[in-house]
Design a protein around this motif. Structure first.
Motif, mmCIF file in Angstrom:
data_model
loop_
_atom_site.group_PDB
_atom_site.id
_atom_site.type_symbol
_atom_site.label_atom_id
_atom_site.label_comp_id
_atom_site.label_asym_id
_atom_site.label_seq_id
_atom_site.Cartn_x
_atom_site.Cartn_y
_atom_site.Cartn_z
ATOM 1 N N PHE A 11 2.223 14.601 11.083
ATOM 2 C CA PHE A 11 2.452 13.176 11.319
ATOM 3 C C PHE A 11 2.548 12.431 9.998
ATOM 4 N N ASP A 12 3.604 11.634 9.873
ATOM 5 C CA ASP A 12 3.621 10.611 8.848
ATOM 6 C C ASP A 12 2.482 9.638 9.185
ATOM 7 N N LEU A 13 1.976 8.925 8.194
ATOM 8 C CA LEU A 13 0.825 8.044 8.454
ATOM 9 C C LEU A 13 1.272 6.593 8.665
ATOM 10 N N ASP A 14 1.808 6.006 7.591
ATOM 11 C CA ASP A 14 2.168 4.582 7.583
ATOM 12 C C ASP A 14 3.379 4.347 8.493
ATOM 13 N N GLY A 15 3.204 3.603 9.575
ATOM 14 C CA GLY A 15 4.306 3.338 10.506
ATOM 15 C C GLY A 15 4.357 4.304 11.680
ATOM 16 N N LEU B 214 11.721 0.821 1.840
ATOM 17 C CA LEU B 214 10.565 1.377 1.127
ATOM 18 C C LEU B 214 9.790 2.379 1.979
ATOM 19 N N ARG B 215 10.169 2.526 3.238
ATOM 20 C CA ARG B 215 9.423 3.424 4.144
ATOM 21 C C ARG B 215 9.464 4.861 3.635
ATOM 22 N N GLY B 216 8.292 5.458 3.456
ATOM 23 C CA GLY B 216 8.204 6.855 3.035
ATOM 24 C C GLY B 216 8.485 7.083 1.568
ATOM 25 N N VAL B 217 8.866 6.012 0.854
ATOM 26 C CA VAL B 217 9.242 6.116 -0.562
ATOM 27 C C VAL B 217 7.992 5.888 -1.416
ATOM 28 N N SER B 218 7.869 6.591 -2.545
ATOM 29 C CA SER B 218 6.658 6.473 -3.377
ATOM 30 C C SER B 218 6.513 5.055 -3.938
ATOM 31 N N ARG B 219 5.313 4.785 -4.444
ATOM 32 C CA ARG B 219 5.012 3.438 -4.963
ATOM 33 C C ARG B 219 5.959 3.044 -6.095
ATOM 34 N N MET B 220 6.137 3.941 -7.076
ATOM 35 C CA MET B 220 6.989 3.603 -8.228
ATOM 36 C C MET B 220 8.462 3.491 -7.826
ATOM 37 N N GLU B 221 8.909 4.356 -6.921
ATOM 38 C CA GLU B 221 10.303 4.246 -6.451
ATOM 39 C C GLU B 221 10.498 2.961 -5.648
ATOM 40 N N SER B 222 9.469 2.561 -4.909
ATOM 41 C CA SER B 222 9.541 1.298 -4.170
ATOM 42 C C SER B 222 9.706 0.129 -5.138
ATOM 43 N N LEU B 223 8.915 0.165 -6.223
ATOM 44 C CA LEU B 223 9.004 -0.904 -7.220
ATOM 45 C C LEU B 223 10.422 -0.977 -7.800
ATOM 46 N N GLU C 42 -0.737 -3.820 -9.770
ATOM 47 C CA GLU C 42 -1.021 -5.158 -9.212
ATOM 48 C C GLU C 42 -0.792 -5.146 -7.704
ATOM 49 N N LYS C 43 0.341 -4.564 -7.288
ATOM 50 C CA LYS C 43 0.629 -4.475 -5.842
ATOM 51 C C LYS C 43 -0.425 -3.623 -5.145
ATOM 52 N N ASN C 44 -0.787 -2.501 -5.757
ATOM 53 C CA ASN C 44 -1.727 -1.591 -5.088
ATOM 54 C C ASN C 44 -3.108 -2.223 -4.939
ATOM 55 N N LYS D 40 -3.746 -5.401 -4.430
ATOM 56 C CA LYS D 40 -3.636 -6.311 -3.272
ATOM 57 C C LYS D 40 -3.628 -5.493 -1.975
ATOM 58 N N TYR D 41 -2.817 -4.416 -1.988
ATOM 59 C CA TYR D 41 -2.708 -3.567 -0.795
ATOM 60 C C TYR D 41 -4.082 -3.017 -0.403
ATOM 61 N N LYS D 42 -4.850 -2.547 -1.408
ATOM 62 C CA LYS D 42 -6.169 -1.983 -1.102
ATOM 63 C C LYS D 42 -7.132 -3.051 -0.574
ATOM 64 N N SER E 217 1.712 8.447 0.773
ATOM 65 C CA SER E 217 0.730 7.501 0.232
ATOM 66 C C SER E 217 -0.404 8.190 -0.517
ATOM 67 N N ARG E 218 -0.787 7.571 -1.633
ATOM 68 C CA ARG E 218 -1.979 8.019 -2.359
ATOM 69 C C ARG E 218 -3.236 7.416 -1.750
ATOM 70 N N ASN E 219 -3.062 6.511 -0.796
ATOM 71 C CA ASN E 219 -4.203 5.871 -0.127
ATOM 72 C C ASN E 219 -4.465 6.466 1.253
HETATM 73 P P1 B16 Z 1 0.890 4.146 -1.701
HETATM 74 P P2 B16 Z 1 4.044 7.203 4.597
HETATM 75 C C1 B16 Z 1 4.357 5.673 2.425
HETATM 76 O O1 B16 Z 1 3.525 6.168 3.448
HETATM 77 C C2 B16 Z 1 4.858 4.293 2.778
HETATM 78 O O2 B16 Z 1 5.731 4.351 3.896
HETATM 79 C C3 B16 Z 1 5.610 3.700 1.623
HETATM 80 O O3 B16 Z 1 6.026 2.386 1.941
HETATM 81 C C4 B16 Z 1 4.687 3.673 0.400
HETATM 82 O O4 B16 Z 1 5.366 3.153 -0.744
HETATM 83 C C5 B16 Z 1 4.196 5.091 0.116
HETATM 84 O O5 B16 Z 1 3.535 5.601 1.260
HETATM 85 C C6 B16 Z 1 3.251 5.147 -1.049
HETATM 86 O O6 B16 Z 1 2.071 4.474 -0.685
HETATM 87 O O7 B16 Z 1 1.333 3.035 -2.570
HETATM 88 O O8 B16 Z 1 -0.274 3.816 -0.794
HETATM 89 O O9 B16 Z 1 0.624 5.423 -2.500
HETATM 90 O O10 B16 Z 1 4.978 6.432 5.457
HETATM 91 O O11 B16 Z 1 4.712 8.373 3.870
HETATM 92 O O12 B16 Z 1 2.763 7.575 5.291
#
Ligand code: B16
Ligand code: MG
Length: 215
Positions: A10-14, A46-55, A78-80, A82-84, A119-121
């Motif tokens: 399972f993917d986590l986020d979403g 940004l779904r599934g994309v790493s933090r730095m690639e999202s930036l 800075e984003k992380n 806030k996210y945390k 996600s690293r979180n």
């Molecule tokens: P973080 P997933 C992904 O989680 C998110 O969809 C994506 O938006 C985020 O940039 C990425 O994790 C990294 O997350 O900043 O917490 O390390 O959908 O793969 O569970």
């Protein structure tokens, strides 16, 4: 069991939980501070994309795209932070009964269950929603070099489960994650935003529909 599939990643986020809304809020705060455009359609990329690639996606076509790596890392941090902060306020109530019941039904049928998240979180999120010890394996942003659509995160999850790729199915809300699953040699069920691209082997109306596929 479904066509030799005995493990589900399972993917986590979403998928398991809607932390995507917290990613949105945290990126929006940063984009607003920098005066950059950011809306739901950018967030979907940004779904599934790493933090730095999202930036990089958020900074593209702006002067900030030419910042040094250290300056970009500071923005991602800075984003992380806030996210945390948003994650700290999460409780087990954010895990829906539908997801919890379906996961348990799949486990009772004998499926091994893993997380495959960029996600690293991921472990913090799982702890917050009361699933800290639930999954048989967790593959996340801390054990990969390349994020989705690269297959690494799912191949690692299979390795942690001692499962062959063809024994695994993936559940994903990101089209990049569906591609990653296919590149790993796994079938993929699309849910949420991933459904509209039509690349999944199954398209789910909701999480509970998994119980009709994986009997
Ligand atoms: P973080 P997933 C992904 O989680 C998110 O969809 C994506 O938006 C985020 O940039 C990425 O994790 C990294 O997350 O900043 O917490 O390390 O959908 O793969 O569970
Ligand atoms: Mg996701």
């Amino acid at each position: 069991m479904q066509n030799g599939i005995n493990a589900i990643i399972f993917d986590l986020d979403g998928v398991i939980v809607h932390t995507d809304k917290y990613h949105y809020k945290a990126w929006k705060l940063l984009a607003d501070r920098l005066g950059l455009y950011f809306d739901e359609s950018v967030n979907n990329r940004l779904r599934g994309v790493s933090r730095m690639e999202s930036l990089e996606i958020i900074l593209e076509n702006s002067d900030y795209a030419r910042l040094s790596e250290n300056e970009k890392t500071a923005l991602a941090d800075e984003k992380n932070e806030k996210y945390k902060e948003f994650l700290q306020s999460m409780t087990p109530e954010e895990l829906s009964g539908e997801v919890y019941d379906t996961l348990n039904a799949l486990r009772e049928r004998g499926y091994r269950l893993a997380i495959g998240s960029s996600s690293r979180n991921a472990r913090l999120i799982l702890d917050k929603i009361g699933l800290g010890g639930f999954f048989d394996a967790i593959s996340d942003g801390n054990n990969i070099i390349n994020s989705k659509p690269d297959p690494e995160v799912f191949l690692k999850a299979a390795e942690f489960l001692s499962a062959k790729p063809e024994e695994c199915a993936v559940v994903e809300d990101a089209d990049a994650g569906i591609t990653a699953a296919h590149r790993a040699g796994m079938k993929a069920a699309a849910i949420g935003d991933a459904v509209r691209y039509g690349n999944g082997d199954w398209n789910l109306d909701n999480f509970a529909a998994l119980a009709d596929i994986f009997k």
